[in-house]
Design a protein around this motif. Structure first.
Motif, PDB file in Angstrom:
ATOM      1  N   GLU A  86     -20.489  30.581   1.504  1.00 33.71           N
ATOM      2  CA  GLU A  86     -21.878  30.897   1.176  1.00 33.71           C
ATOM      3  C   GLU A  86     -22.671  29.615   0.994  1.00 33.71           C
ATOM      4  O   GLU A  86     -23.820  29.502   1.405  1.00 33.71           O
ATOM      5  CB  GLU A  86     -21.945  31.730  -0.114  1.00 33.71           C
ATOM      6  CG  GLU A  86     -21.636  33.188   0.102  1.00 33.71           C
ATOM      7  CD  GLU A  86     -21.355  33.898  -1.214  1.00 33.71           C
ATOM      8  OE1 GLU A  86     -21.714  33.364  -2.277  1.00 33.71           O
ATOM      9  OE2 GLU A  86     -20.764  34.995  -1.160  1.00 33.71           O
ATOM     10  N   ASN A  87     -22.051  28.636   0.346  1.00 34.27           N
ATOM     11  CA  ASN A  87     -22.750  27.371   0.141  1.00 34.27           C
ATOM     12  C   ASN A  87     -23.048  26.685   1.464  1.00 34.27           C
ATOM     13  O   ASN A  87     -24.000  25.922   1.571  1.00 34.27           O
ATOM     14  CB  ASN A  87     -21.920  26.445  -0.742  1.00 34.27           C
ATOM     15  CG  ASN A  87     -21.831  26.973  -2.158  1.00 34.27           C
ATOM     16  OD1 ASN A  87     -22.693  27.737  -2.583  1.00 34.27           O
ATOM     17  ND2 ASN A  87     -20.790  26.593  -2.867  1.00 34.27           N
ATOM     18  N   LEU A  88     -22.211  26.954   2.459  1.00 31.20           N
ATOM     19  CA  LEU A  88     -22.458  26.378   3.787  1.00 31.20           C
ATOM     20  C   LEU A  88     -23.428  27.241   4.572  1.00 31.20           C
ATOM     21  O   LEU A  88     -23.721  26.947   5.724  1.00 31.20           O
ATOM     22  CB  LEU A  88     -21.142  26.276   4.557  1.00 31.20           C
ATOM     23  CG  LEU A  88     -20.133  25.271   4.012  1.00 31.20           C
ATOM     24  CD1 LEU A  88     -18.772  25.505   4.623  1.00 31.20           C
ATOM     25  CD2 LEU A  88     -20.595  23.856   4.297  1.00 31.20           C
ATOM     26  N   ARG A  89     -23.915  28.300   3.932  1.00 38.78           N
ATOM     27  CA  ARG A  89     -24.853  29.236   4.560  1.00 38.78           C
ATOM     28  C   ARG A  89     -24.290  29.840   5.834  1.00 38.78           C
ATOM     29  O   ARG A  89     -24.970  29.959   6.848  1.00 38.78           O
ATOM     30  CB  ARG A  89     -26.185  28.547   4.847  1.00 38.78           C
ATOM     31  CG  ARG A  89     -26.907  28.205   3.570  1.00 38.78           C
ATOM     32  CD  ARG A  89     -28.130  27.360   3.823  1.00 38.78           C
ATOM     33  NE  ARG A  89     -28.434  26.564   2.625  1.00 38.78           N
ATOM     34  CZ  ARG A  89     -29.032  27.053   1.555  1.00 38.78           C
ATOM     35  NH1 ARG A  89     -29.412  28.294   1.518  1.00 38.78           N
ATOM     36  NH2 ARG A  89     -29.256  26.280   0.525  1.00 38.78           N
ATOM     37  N   ARG A 108     -23.917  28.919 -11.480  1.00 38.47           N
ATOM     38  CA  ARG A 108     -22.967  29.894 -10.939  1.00 38.47           C
ATOM     39  C   ARG A 108     -21.600  29.813 -11.611  1.00 38.47           C
ATOM     40  O   ARG A 108     -20.836  30.771 -11.604  1.00 38.47           O
ATOM     41  CB  ARG A 108     -22.791  29.680  -9.425  1.00 38.47           C
ATOM     42  CG  ARG A 108     -23.918  30.228  -8.580  1.00 38.47           C
ATOM     43  CD  ARG A 108     -24.038  31.730  -8.629  1.00 38.47           C
ATOM     44  NE  ARG A 108     -22.863  32.455  -8.179  1.00 38.47           N
ATOM     45  CZ  ARG A 108     -22.609  32.737  -6.910  1.00 38.47           C
ATOM     46  NH1 ARG A 108     -23.441  32.378  -5.974  1.00 38.47           N
ATOM     47  NH2 ARG A 108     -21.520  33.400  -6.588  1.00 38.47           N
ATOM     48  N   PHE A 164     -17.176  31.808  -1.771  1.00 39.20           N
ATOM     49  CA  PHE A 164     -18.154  30.936  -2.439  1.00 39.20           C
ATOM     50  C   PHE A 164     -18.498  29.709  -1.588  1.00 39.20           C
ATOM     51  O   PHE A 164     -19.662  29.389  -1.364  1.00 39.20           O
ATOM     52  CB  PHE A 164     -17.619  30.506  -3.806  1.00 39.20           C
ATOM     53  CG  PHE A 164     -18.587  29.722  -4.636  1.00 39.20           C
ATOM     54  CD1 PHE A 164     -19.701  30.331  -5.182  1.00 39.20           C
ATOM     55  CD2 PHE A 164     -18.384  28.367  -4.865  1.00 39.20           C
ATOM     56  CE1 PHE A 164     -20.594  29.606  -5.960  1.00 39.20           C
ATOM     57  CE2 PHE A 164     -19.273  27.636  -5.646  1.00 39.20           C
ATOM     58  CZ  PHE A 164     -20.376  28.265  -6.186  1.00 39.20           C
ATOM     59  N   GLY A 165     -17.475  29.039  -1.072  1.00 37.50           N
ATOM     60  CA  GLY A 165     -17.710  27.824  -0.286  1.00 37.50           C
ATOM     61  C   GLY A 165     -18.462  28.108   1.001  1.00 37.50           C
ATOM     62  O   GLY A 165     -19.364  27.366   1.383  1.00 37.50           O
ATOM     63  N   ALA A 216     -15.519  23.553  -7.091  1.00 34.73           N
ATOM     64  CA  ALA A 216     -16.840  23.969  -6.626  1.00 34.73           C
ATOM     65  C   ALA A 216     -17.510  22.846  -5.836  1.00 34.73           C
ATOM     66  O   ALA A 216     -18.199  23.093  -4.854  1.00 34.73           O
ATOM     67  CB  ALA A 216     -17.707  24.371  -7.811  1.00 34.73           C
ATOM     68  N   LYS A 223     -26.112  24.247  -8.916  1.00 37.01           N
ATOM     69  CA  LYS A 223     -25.429  25.498  -8.623  1.00 37.01           C
ATOM     70  C   LYS A 223     -24.171  25.623  -9.467  1.00 37.01           C
ATOM     71  O   LYS A 223     -23.836  26.706  -9.955  1.00 37.01           O
ATOM     72  CB  LYS A 223     -25.077  25.561  -7.145  1.00 37.01           C
ATOM     73  CG  LYS A 223     -24.605  26.928  -6.725  1.00 37.01           C
ATOM     74  CD  LYS A 223     -24.737  27.107  -5.240  1.00 37.01           C
ATOM     75  CE  LYS A 223     -24.660  28.572  -4.879  1.00 37.01           C
ATOM     76  NZ  LYS A 223     -24.898  28.797  -3.454  1.00 37.01           N
ATOM     77  N   ARG A 240     -31.477  19.604  -6.050  1.00 37.87           N
ATOM     78  CA  ARG A 240     -30.686  19.083  -4.939  1.00 37.87           C
ATOM     79  C   ARG A 240     -31.255  17.748  -4.478  1.00 37.87           C
ATOM     80  O   ARG A 240     -30.526  16.785  -4.241  1.00 37.87           O
ATOM     81  CB  ARG A 240     -30.754  20.070  -3.788  1.00 37.87           C
ATOM     82  CG  ARG A 240     -29.460  20.336  -3.097  1.00 37.87           C
ATOM     83  CD  ARG A 240     -29.742  21.412  -2.061  1.00 37.87           C
ATOM     84  NE  ARG A 240     -29.091  22.651  -2.433  1.00 37.87           N
ATOM     85  CZ  ARG A 240     -27.813  22.912  -2.117  1.00 37.87           C
ATOM     86  NH1 ARG A 240     -27.091  22.032  -1.463  1.00 37.87           N
ATOM     87  NH2 ARG A 240     -27.275  24.047  -2.466  1.00 37.87           N
ATOM     88  N   MET A 251     -15.950  20.687  -4.024  1.00 33.44           N
ATOM     89  CA  MET A 251     -15.327  20.724  -2.699  1.00 33.44           C
ATOM     90  C   MET A 251     -15.911  21.872  -1.891  1.00 33.44           C
ATOM     91  O   MET A 251     -15.949  21.820  -0.681  1.00 33.44           O
ATOM     92  CB  MET A 251     -13.814  20.919  -2.819  1.00 33.44           C
ATOM     93  CG  MET A 251     -13.072  19.784  -3.483  1.00 33.44           C
ATOM     94  SD  MET A 251     -13.216  18.220  -2.638  1.00 33.44           S
ATOM     95  CE  MET A 251     -12.290  18.518  -1.146  1.00 33.44           C
ATOM     96  N   ASP A 252     -16.345  22.928  -2.591  1.00 38.84           N
ATOM     97  CA  ASP A 252     -16.944  24.082  -1.920  1.00 38.84           C
ATOM     98  C   ASP A 252     -18.415  23.854  -1.627  1.00 38.84           C
ATOM     99  O   ASP A 252     -19.158  24.799  -1.385  1.00 38.84           O
ATOM    100  CB  ASP A 252     -16.779  25.341  -2.795  1.00 38.84           C
ATOM    101  CG  ASP A 252     -15.467  26.056  -2.514  1.00 38.84           C
ATOM    102  OD1 ASP A 252     -14.842  25.732  -1.495  1.00 38.84           O
ATOM    103  OD2 ASP A 252     -15.078  26.926  -3.308  1.00 38.84           O
ATOM    104  N   LYS A 253     -18.869  22.637  -1.742  1.00 38.23           N
ATOM    105  CA  LYS A 253     -20.226  22.263  -1.359  1.00 38.23           C
ATOM    106  C   LYS A 253     -21.286  22.849  -2.277  1.00 38.23           C
ATOM    107  O   LYS A 253     -22.393  23.148  -1.852  1.00 38.23           O
ATOM    108  CB  LYS A 253     -20.523  22.671   0.095  1.00 38.23           C
ATOM    109  CG  LYS A 253     -21.594  21.825   0.767  1.00 38.23           C
ATOM    110  CD  LYS A 253     -21.636  22.157   2.236  1.00 38.23           C
ATOM    111  CE  LYS A 253     -22.761  21.535   3.013  1.00 38.23           C
ATOM    112  NZ  LYS A 253     -23.354  20.327   2.648  1.00 38.23           N
ATOM    113  N   ALA A 254     -20.945  23.069  -3.543  1.00 40.43           N
ATOM    114  CA  ALA A 254     -21.953  23.545  -4.477  1.00 40.43           C
ATOM    115  C   ALA A 254     -22.703  22.339  -5.048  1.00 40.43           C
ATOM    116  O   ALA A 254     -22.082  21.329  -5.369  1.00 40.43           O
ATOM    117  CB  ALA A 254     -21.290  24.331  -5.606  1.00 40.43           C
TER     118      ALA A 254
END
Ligand SMILES: Nc1ncnc2c1ncn2[C@@H]1O[C@H](COP(=O)(O)OP(=O)(O)OP(=O)(O)O)[C@@H](O)[C@H]1O
Ligand SMILES: [Mg+2]
Lengths: 347, 322, 357
Positions: free
Chosen positions: C101-104, A257, C98-99, A244, A253, B17, A246-249
């Motif tokens: 979406e996080n990058l919008r 999530r 998911f990834g 996650a 989040k 954040r 790596m997925d930029k969470a």
């Protein structure tokens, strides 16, 4: 005595120990279930019926009949002696030991019957008058609201802050983690029952005495909850969190999530425990809540004792309404509760 | 469920954040811990500390600055007895009566509880029909509230209640149960066992089911008699669970208040007054409010509890390791 | 898409130095494999590149830019984990998106990229299933798909095939190679399986104990290993090593045989202690040469392996094509092929090959 202490026996015909076991279980059902059932049945009896001694098993109500010329329905009796013997009559009024009755088919002629010569005509029926009275005379909804508010809000807060703490303690390696864990273990040994006086002072200083928040907040951080959730979260592989990341969470989040959905079973157990603790809580609310409009159902039930010289009719109805929600919720979740309570030691 | 909390979580995400950028992911752990530590700190740790201040100061003021320091006087008063066996010789006889009551209460309650939950667990562990139903029957009182449990039994035990009616019917004299000190105490123990038994049954049942079947099969091959199987296999293997059950029951027994207070109010007289009720009455219900005595008494209770819990942790750890 | 450069990268957990200074340059579009024995720091190095593990010293550059201070999300990399690390509570589609979406990313673009990646990896039929309803190979594809949709600058793989059975492993190996040829990204791939390394890599980095032992093309590593460790690690079965000393342009082995060396190929110092390395297929049972007591024979049908010990106790493996008649317990003599021999200094373990030769 002997073979019934072990379980390894084939499925042949019932051994005498089996009979003994079933006898014990049936007695158990009677003893565990009976009293509660008795209370529930009693709550559906009229006040008159509650006075009846010896009490009768089923709730009876007297037959009422509408008679032309009288606005209210009249109670029906059976006459046992005298000229009207064997007939059903409606009682208009009672003066001393004489009862004035009319025959339903001749409502104008009033006949006098000694009260020892008549018997009420009854049939089994549930009387809801106790419940109606509860809603009319007492602030039942207020108590119900207070209890519900405390239970729901406290459970949400408990789930939120304990899962956050468990997340930090299970998935981060930071300095001071051991200390925090030790402190939380320490609090397991100190139940609120032994710090009542200073707790009262502190809650007072926060201005929360005699408010629902004063009941909600102090118990919101439960060591049991943190442990239960942490133990569960430890089984979630760290690689999923890394994926996650790596997925930029963001870390938050990841918490809501990934961690929260994956901890759902543990959260459910904690939610059930929390609901049970809060709905049934007694000692701390007894101290923290003072005005009657803030009372929970448990406090209201307790206060009924002296105040009304034990008004059993209302008390029984209220007891039933207090136990119904929790029993109803848990009838569906029996398995969860049993495992949850067994795995945490209940408190 | 997720849909419901999404907006809230997304709002919180913004400051979190920012904090993550500021602190880095590792120190963010403290932010996650913060709400919990706040509640723990103020409502658990701080009270533990303050309890000592209350216990060593006098008067009926709640604010600490109004309370004069009295040293160990409160403890001295509590412990001032000619004979600890006779509450009447004590300066604060109510406390010692409560202590005696509590001791008798937990000894009898734990004893009966262990015996009955053991029997029940053994029976539920047999091959019986409708096991789930019977297990639920014994377990469900655990879910009830203490006040409800107290009222259920009061309704049965009241002067004109079901029990007296049955006695009447059978030709025995009726008893006004809750007005007799001995009966009130006996019924308190009964009620407590009735209330909590299901919980311990469940733990013991889990312990029984954790005993591997092949052990029994091996015993069957050895032609062991059922009684020997129970004595030599079931009991020893169940012993750790039994000990846990006993210690847990002791810990809870010491803290008993709710159901007994709602059941008898501590009466008649002080026949069913337990230690926690003594603390409650001194601090919160009777005037003058003797917070010092209440705190001193609660420290004594806490010492017992800490000792018991330490034993419990030690046992669980030993069980886990062995 | 970019190149990757490590400069003096180190990592320490408290006092334990785990990565002890690694310099490495992986060019744009290269498929680079990290190999090494278990615990040598392959995963740690990969995680430092990914940003999941903070760097204790040195620099990591991606596309020429130092990324030490960037978090894992900002480096524009994607990683495929050994345990797949799929989000168990999300469907395949949600896992893939998911990834993004996080990058919008806009919804339409997410859908497009997910579909494209799913088709490429042949998982488009399972998009609405949860990971637990997939087979191991399908899960692996989803994990790769999750990396592909991000269109990362560099792909990182941490032993992605080690949870698969042998057959599937060969298949996925081909698939990842095809993926690389198709999108031609820089890829870093960690494994301890040297067959995987040899077959997939453009370049192999051999790590030992937190240090880079050698970095180069697979066959270069095989043909000219820099030291005994690389020589022993690359190639299967292992290279045989014989201790000996230089005596007048030849090596006299402790086992008693003298092996003449090609002139000018090695840097020789008279009397120096050296280690002679010969791969199992560089020796033949013959009439004269190194005496060997055969302990066991593996007959695979098409080829055979002899295992035995030399007079000085060195364990020796010999490859023999076809089916051999040699029985365990017999004494044979081995003819050593000096052209296939590698020579290392016994003290430094480094190769004595002349670089200019
Ligand atoms: N958090 C940590 N604290 C201390 N030492 C660690 C930590 N994480 C890893 N190490 C050590 O770092 C070394 C390298 O670990 P790493 O996981 O990178 O090995 P690896 O090459 O991936 O091995 P494998 O092939 O078994 O996966 C190991 O010796 C390990 O013990
Ligand atoms: Mg690894």
């Amino acid at each position: 005595m002997t073979p019934f202490l072990t379980r390894t026996r084939g499925r042949q015909r019932l051994h005498w120990t089996d009979w003994l076991a079933y006898a014990y279980l049936c007695l158990g059902v009677l003893l565990m279930f009976g009293p509660v059932l008795w209370l529930v049945i009693s709550s559906f009896k009229t006040e008159r019926e509650l006075q009846h001694y010896p009490p009768r098993l089923l709730p009876y109500v007297q037959k009422m009949e509408k008679v032309p010329g009288y606005s209210d329905p009249l109670p029906v009796f059976k006459v046992t002696a005298g000229p009207l013997a064997g007939q059903e009559v409606a009682q208009v009024r009672r003066i001393g030991i004489v009862s004035q009755v009319v025959r339903p088919d001749a409502p104008q002629t009033i006949v006098k019957v000694p009260i020892k010569d008549r018997k009420p005509v009854e049939h089994v029926a549930l009387a809801t008058s106790n419940y109606a009275k509860l809603f009319k005379r007492f602030n039942f909804f207020q108590f119900f609201y207070n209890s519900t508010f405390i239970t729901v809000v406290a459970t949400i807060i408990t789930l939120l802050i304990n899962s956050m703490a468990a997340f930090a303690l299970s998935k981060y390696d930071f300095r001071g983690r051991g200390t925090v864990m030790a402190l939380i273990i320490g609090t397991l040994m100190i139940p609120p029952t032994v710090v009542l006086v200073p707790l009262f002072l502190i809650v007072r200083d926060f201005g929360m005495i005699d408010t629902l928040w004063g009941v909600i907040i102090p118990g919101a951080a439960t060591p049991t909850g943190v442990f239960l959730l942490r133990q569960y979260m430890l089984t979630i592989p760290d690689e999923i969190l890394d994926a996650a990341r790596m997925d930029k969470a963001s870390e938050w989040k990841i918490y809501w999530r990934i961690i929260l959905p994956l901890s759902a079973p543990a959260l459910a157990v904690l939610a059930i425990l929390s609901i049970m603790w809060r709905w049934n809580d007694f000692l701390w609310p007894l101290i923290a809540l003072q005005r009657q409009e803030h009372f929970t159902l448990q406090l209201a039930l307790n206060s009924f004792r002296g105040e009304f010289n034990t008004d059993w009719a209302s008390l029984l109805a209220m007891t039933v309404l207090t136990l119904v929600p929790i029993v109803a919720v848990f009838a569906f979740l029996q398995k969860y509760i049993a495992t949850g309570i067994a795995s945490t030691g209940g408190k | 469920m997720l849909k419901l909390i999404t907006p809230f979580m997304q709002i919180v995400d913004v400051p979190m954040r920012a904090l993550q950028g500021l602190l880095g992911p590792r120190r963010l752990a403290w932010v996650f811990l913060l709400p919990n530590l706040f509640v723990f700190g103020f409502f658990t740790f701080l009270p533990v500390i303050l309890n000592f201040f209350y216990a060593t100061t006098g008067s009926d003021h709640i604010l600490l600055q109004d309370r004069p320091f009295v040293g160990m006087t409160n403890f001295g008063q509590l412990m001032n007895c000619q004979s600890y066996l006779d509450p009447n010789t004590c300066q604060i006889d109510v406390f010692w009566r409560a202590v005696h009551n509590t001791l008798w209460f937990i000894v009898l309650q734990v004893g009966f509880m262990v015996v009955f939950s053991m029997i029940t667990a053994l029976i539920l562990n047999r091959k019986i029909r409708a096991r789930g139903f019977f297990r639920a029957v014994f377990f469900f009182p655990v879910l009830l509230s203490p006040v409800v449990v107290a009222l259920v039994w009061k309704w049965i035990l009241q002067d004109q209640g079901a029990l007296n009616a049955v006695l009447d019917y059978l030709g025995y004299p009726t008893v006004n149960w809750l007005l007799s000190p001995t009966w009130a105490f006996a019924w308190s123990i009964f009620l407590s066992v009735w209330f909590h038994m299901g919980f311990y049954t469940l733990i013991l049942l889990a312990g029984l089911q954790a005993i591997p079947r092949d052990v029994y099969e091996a015993a069957a091959m050895d032609a062991a008699s059922p009684w020997r199987v129970f004595r030599k296999i079931t009991l020893p293997l169940l012993m750790p669970t039994m000990v846990v059950v006993m210690v847990l029951a002791l810990i809870k027994g010491v803290q008993t208040f709710d159901e007994i207070y709602a059941f008898t109010g501590g009466g008649p007289g002080s026949a069913t007054t337990l230690v926690i009720q003594y603390i409650y009455q001194n601090g919160f219900s009777a005037a003058p409010r003797l917070f010092g005595l209440a705190s001193a008494a609660s420290i004594l209770v806490a010492i017992v509890l800490v000792a018991l819990t330490a034993v419990q942790l030690w046992i669980t750890r030993r069980n886990a390791n062995g | 898409m970019s190149d990757l450069e490590l400069r003096g990268v180190t990592k320490a957990y408290g006092a334990a130095q785990v990565i002890k200074g690694v310099d490495l340059h992986v060019a744009q579009g290269e498929f680079c494999v990290f190999v090494g024995p278990s615990g040598c720091g392959k995963s740690t190095l990969l995680r430092m590149i990914s940003g999941l593990e903070p760097i204790s010293g040195g620099e990591v550059r991606i596309g020429g830019e130092v990324v030490n201070h960037l978090g894992p999300a900002e480096r524009g990399l994607a990683m495929v984990f050994q345990s797949y690390a799929l989000y168990p509570h999300m469907t395949v589609r949600q896992n893939l998106s998911f990834g993004l979406e996080n990058l919008r990313a806009p919804k339409s673009e997410i859908a497009e990229r997910v579909t494209a990646a799913a088709q490429m990896l042949q998982i488009d039929k399972f998009l609405d299933r949860r990971p637990k309803d997939l087979s191991g190979g399908q899960r692996q594809r989803v994990a790769i798909g999750r990396a592909v949709v991000r269109e990362p600058r560099i792909f990182l793989f941490d032993e992605p095939l080690s949870n698969l059975d042998a057959e599937l492993r060969v298949e996925m190996r081909g698939e990842i190679s095809r993926l690389h040829r198709r999108i031609n990204n820089t890829m870093i791939y960690v494994t301890h399986d040297q067959v995987e390394a040899m077959t997939m890599a453009d370049k192999i980095a051999v790590l030992r104990d937190g240090r880079l032992e050698q970095f180069g093309r697979p066959l270069d590593l095989y043909n000219t290993p820099d030291n005994t460790f690389v020589a022993g690690f690359i190639g299967s079965p292992r290279m045989n090593f014989f201790k000996g000393h230089v005596r007048g342009g030849a090596v006299t082995l402790d086992a008693g045989t003298t092996v003449p060396l090609p002139a000018g190929k090695f840097q020789l110092a008279e009397g120096a202690a050296v280690t002679l390395g010969i791969r199992p297929n560089g020796m033949k049972p013959g009439n004269a040469g190194l005496p060997l007591t055969v302990a066991s024979v593996e007959r695979l049908g098409g080829e055979s392996y002899l295992y035995g010990t030399a007079p000085d106790g060195t364990a020796v493996t010999v490859h023999s094509p076809g089916q051999t008649r040699i029985e365990p317990g017999t004494q044979i003599a081995l003819a050593l092929d000096a052209d296939d021999a590698h020579l290392f200094s016994t003290d430094t373990t480094r190769s004595l090959l002349r670089k200019d030769a």
